[in-house]
Design a protein around this motif. Structure first.
Motif, mmCIF file in Angstrom:
data_model
loop_
_atom_site.group_PDB
_atom_site.id
_atom_site.type_symbol
_atom_site.label_atom_id
_atom_site.label_comp_id
_atom_site.label_asym_id
_atom_site.label_seq_id
_atom_site.Cartn_x
_atom_site.Cartn_y
_atom_site.Cartn_z
ATOM 1 N N GLU A 1 -7.911 -0.613 -6.755
ATOM 2 C CA GLU A 1 -6.613 -0.423 -6.099
ATOM 3 C C GLU A 1 -6.577 -1.030 -4.694
ATOM 4 O O GLU A 1 -5.706 -0.682 -3.899
ATOM 5 N N LEU B 1 -5.678 -3.966 -3.564
ATOM 6 C CA LEU B 1 -4.470 -4.723 -3.196
ATOM 7 C C LEU B 1 -3.181 -3.948 -3.449
ATOM 8 O O LEU B 1 -2.163 -4.215 -2.821
ATOM 9 N N GLU B 2 -3.253 -3.011 -4.401
ATOM 10 C CA GLU B 2 -2.056 -2.206 -4.671
ATOM 11 C C GLU B 2 -2.464 -0.776 -4.907
ATOM 12 O O GLU B 2 -3.083 -0.455 -5.923
ATOM 13 N N GLY C 1 1.848 3.635 -5.973
ATOM 14 C CA GLY C 1 3.056 2.832 -6.180
ATOM 15 C C GLY C 1 3.514 2.100 -4.930
ATOM 16 O O GLY C 1 4.675 1.720 -4.827
ATOM 17 N N GLU C 2 2.596 1.903 -3.983
ATOM 18 C CA GLU C 2 3.022 1.433 -2.652
ATOM 19 C C GLU C 2 3.270 -0.064 -2.566
ATOM 20 O O GLU C 2 3.790 -0.549 -1.557
ATOM 21 N N ARG C 3 2.841 -0.815 -3.569
ATOM 22 C CA ARG C 3 2.981 -2.282 -3.542
ATOM 23 C C ARG C 3 2.276 -2.890 -2.329
ATOM 24 O O ARG C 3 2.677 -3.957 -1.826
ATOM 25 N N ALA C 4 1.244 -2.230 -1.865
ATOM 26 C CA ALA C 4 0.455 -2.690 -0.719
ATOM 27 C C ALA C 4 -0.897 -1.978 -0.797
ATOM 28 O O ALA C 4 -1.064 -1.023 -1.555
ATOM 29 N N SER C 5 -1.848 -2.457 -0.022
ATOM 30 C CA SER C 5 -3.139 -1.775 0.066
ATOM 31 C C SER C 5 -2.984 -0.487 0.863
ATOM 32 O O SER C 5 -2.119 -0.379 1.738
ATOM 33 N N MET D 1 -4.749 0.296 3.138
ATOM 34 C CA MET D 1 -5.005 -0.017 4.553
ATOM 35 C C MET D 1 -3.862 -0.784 5.203
ATOM 36 O O MET D 1 -3.919 -1.086 6.385
ATOM 37 N N GLU D 2 -2.792 -1.035 4.435
ATOM 38 C CA GLU D 2 -1.652 -1.789 4.979
ATOM 39 C C GLU D 2 -0.408 -0.928 5.174
ATOM 40 O O GLU D 2 0.669 -1.475 5.434
ATOM 41 N N ILE D 3 -0.538 0.368 5.034
ATOM 42 C CA ILE D 3 0.667 1.206 5.132
ATOM 43 C C ILE D 3 0.576 2.123 6.347
ATOM 44 O O ILE D 3 -0.499 2.400 6.853
ATOM 45 N N SER D 4 1.727 2.594 6.775
ATOM 46 C CA SER D 4 1.775 3.444 7.965
ATOM 47 C C SER D 4 1.031 4.745 7.733
ATOM 48 O O SER D 4 1.165 5.388 6.696
#
Lengths: 361, 361
Positions: free
Chosen positions: B25, B27-28, B31-35, B37-40
């Motif tokens: 998981e 890269l995704e 259900g965030e469509r992001a890693s 480590m890339e979300i707030s």
């Protein structure tokens, strides 16, 4: 589902190629028969990785040899406090330029350690501009002048480098480092949390002129001494090795993009497209920042009718445009356009915005 | 090549199932469509992840509600300094039990903040034992009593919990937390760097009795105040989100193993097998630590002839047994047997050791 265009202000999107490489080698890194996060930071393999990252960063930013590069922990906020501990005698003067939430916070955290004073502030007008270069002067006995080249929340950026004479200039570059070339020689100390343009959160990058490492500063434990970190190659204690490794991959990716001049051109194009879409929306969208002070990295904007905010956020998310909700302090929307955001993402955003305005205008 | 048995003292091996999930998981995430480590860190998805990690940790360690759990940065070394800042008035008495390099370092980093004194030390005999429970007493005005339940370098561990009466007990559990059940109520403050039994480096876990958050401590920035971190749910600034997420996966993995009683049984079996191999080697291998004080997590040992060290290290590595070189302070070898090391790894190690001794004895 698939990955979408991620406008998060931080932790922010990383280059997909970097994540793919990290994914491929997550269980077995190089010939180590282990993950990069499972090996000693003092072993040859990780030391080589760490040194390569510093080498690539020095190339990218043309860091002169009389500057040390440190990979630390604690985020910018911790260093709001740790910088005065290191650069100033107890209660010594330290001057601050205030242009938004982050410079305010830097001033506040320095309070217990120095006579921290604002010498210019754009708070009166709601942080929508920068102070004129002629509108302030630094106290002669100041330990340093601190400023925030780019304010992540207010979307305000300097179009000049403050001139402080013999007083070292300290810059919190968290949200714009590596977005364009900069002349390191103008600065005494540059620092940046990693989670916008460098890598994952939990890593702090510092570039510090070596003579500043000689300052006595204030009574403090060795772990708070930048000189000790420099002497130990940022391995005074166990560093965040995985974040350091990822930062190294980002530096390599930046070199592959052509370096900072090349990425700066793309960043300018992205920002220009978004600001034009806002300005030409006949008031449907609005950015409050003075044009000379508009950030290339963080673009806050409001909709003419706040009742449309929910629809805008729902529909943009459905269109694969993530994390556009503005910071609660300023409301509305915010699009962060860090290096990892491709021009295609900004094109998709502006097309969505134009179509949304057409439908709801 | 393939993954091997990794005896690194830290950053240490992680459970393979945890790394596999993280890889899948990376890269995704959800259900965030992001890693992840890339979300707030302030978004709903990450908050839920962070809260679940705390919930699982509380279950594993049976943490009472009057204790706060914090996810911090800076490693144990930073908190050697930050704990006195928070728990003691300037110059107040603070007592330390010294059983190896890490407790010495804790004492040293506390120096600028408190009257830090050793009240018992096993340094005289080379740190191969623990102080008798009756051999020391705490100063009545001490802000706290600090000790190191497990010394990673010297391989020394307490077989009792020190009793300090009304003085809060502070424990640096970096190298043995979660290796066995412990009674949190006996402690005022437990802290641990993540990079042995919790997750990757760059994360520090703290369990602190809430009344201690009320202590005035010393003049310091807000970012150094544990009470402020507790109030903000460890999000006073951007936390190391990827490390926090990985720690959560490790906690889930521990629950799947049957919890701490189950893992403690396996850990005891692993250590017993290795110590028996050493003790029954007719002097070919030697561990200097008093039997009551032998660590279940870190087993240092020497070869009877140091000239064999290079061959031992080369051949063990070739046999898929990694990172057995001892710390430079004590020399020889060290096998760290944290939770992620399966019994099969220790069996492979002891078989290799027996065969090596047969060939070189």
């Amino acid at each position: 589902m698939s990955r979408a265009f991620n406008f998060s202000a931080g932790p922010a999107g990383l280059p997909e190629a970097v994540l793919q490489q990290a994914q491929e080698e997550l269980l077995e890194w190089q010939g180590e028969r282990a993950s990069v996060m499972e090996i000693s930071h003092r072993g040859k393999a990780f030391i080589a990785c760490a040194e390569q990252a510093e080498h690539d960063l020095r190339k990218l930013l043309d860091v002169p040899p009389d500057y040390a590069v440190l990979f630390l922990q604690g985020g910018a906020t911790q260093h709001f406090a740790q910088i005065p501990m290191n650069l100033a005698a107890p209660g010594q003067a330290a001057d601050y330029l205030l242009t938004g939430s982050w410079s305010l916070k830097a001033l506040s955290e320095a309070g217990p350690y120095v006579d921290a004073q604002s010498i210019a502030s754009s708070e009166g007008d709601g942080f929508v501009d920068i102070p004129d270069a002629q509108a302030w002067s630094v106290r002669a006995d100041a330990a340093y002048l601190h400023y925030t080249p780019n304010e992540t929340i207010h979307g305000v950026a300097y179009d000049y480098v403050p001139e402080a004479g013999a007083v070292p200039l300290v810059a919190d570059y968290s949200s714009s480092i590596l977005s364009a070339p900069l002349d390191v020689r103008r600065f005494g100390l540059i620092y940046a949390g990693a989670q916008k343009n460098i890598g994952p959160s939990g890593l702090l990058l510092m570039i510090i002129r070596r003579d500043l490492l000689e300052r006595t500063g204030q009574a403090r434990a060795r772990i708070f001494q930048y000189a000790a970190h420099a002497k130990e190659g940022s391995m005074l204690n166990t560093p965040p090795t995985f974040a350091w490794y990822l930062a190294g991959l980002v530096f390599k990716w930046l070199k592959q993009q052509g370096g900072l001049s090349a990425i700066a051109r793309i960043n300018a194009e992205k920002a220009e497209l978004l600001y034009r879409t806002i300005d030409e929306s006949a008031g449907f969208y609005r950015n409050p920042v003075a044009k000379r002070a508009r950030s290339v990295m963080n673009v806050p904007f409001t909709l003419h009718d706040p009742e449309l905010d929910v629809a805008f956020l729902e529909q943009s998310k459905a269109a694969g445009l993530l994390a556009l909700k503005g910071h609660k302090l300023v409301g509305g929307m915010r699009a962060s356009l860090y290096n990892a955001m491709p021009l295609a993402g900004v094109k998709a955003l502006t097309e969505f915005m134009t179509e949304f305005a057409r439908r709801h205008g």
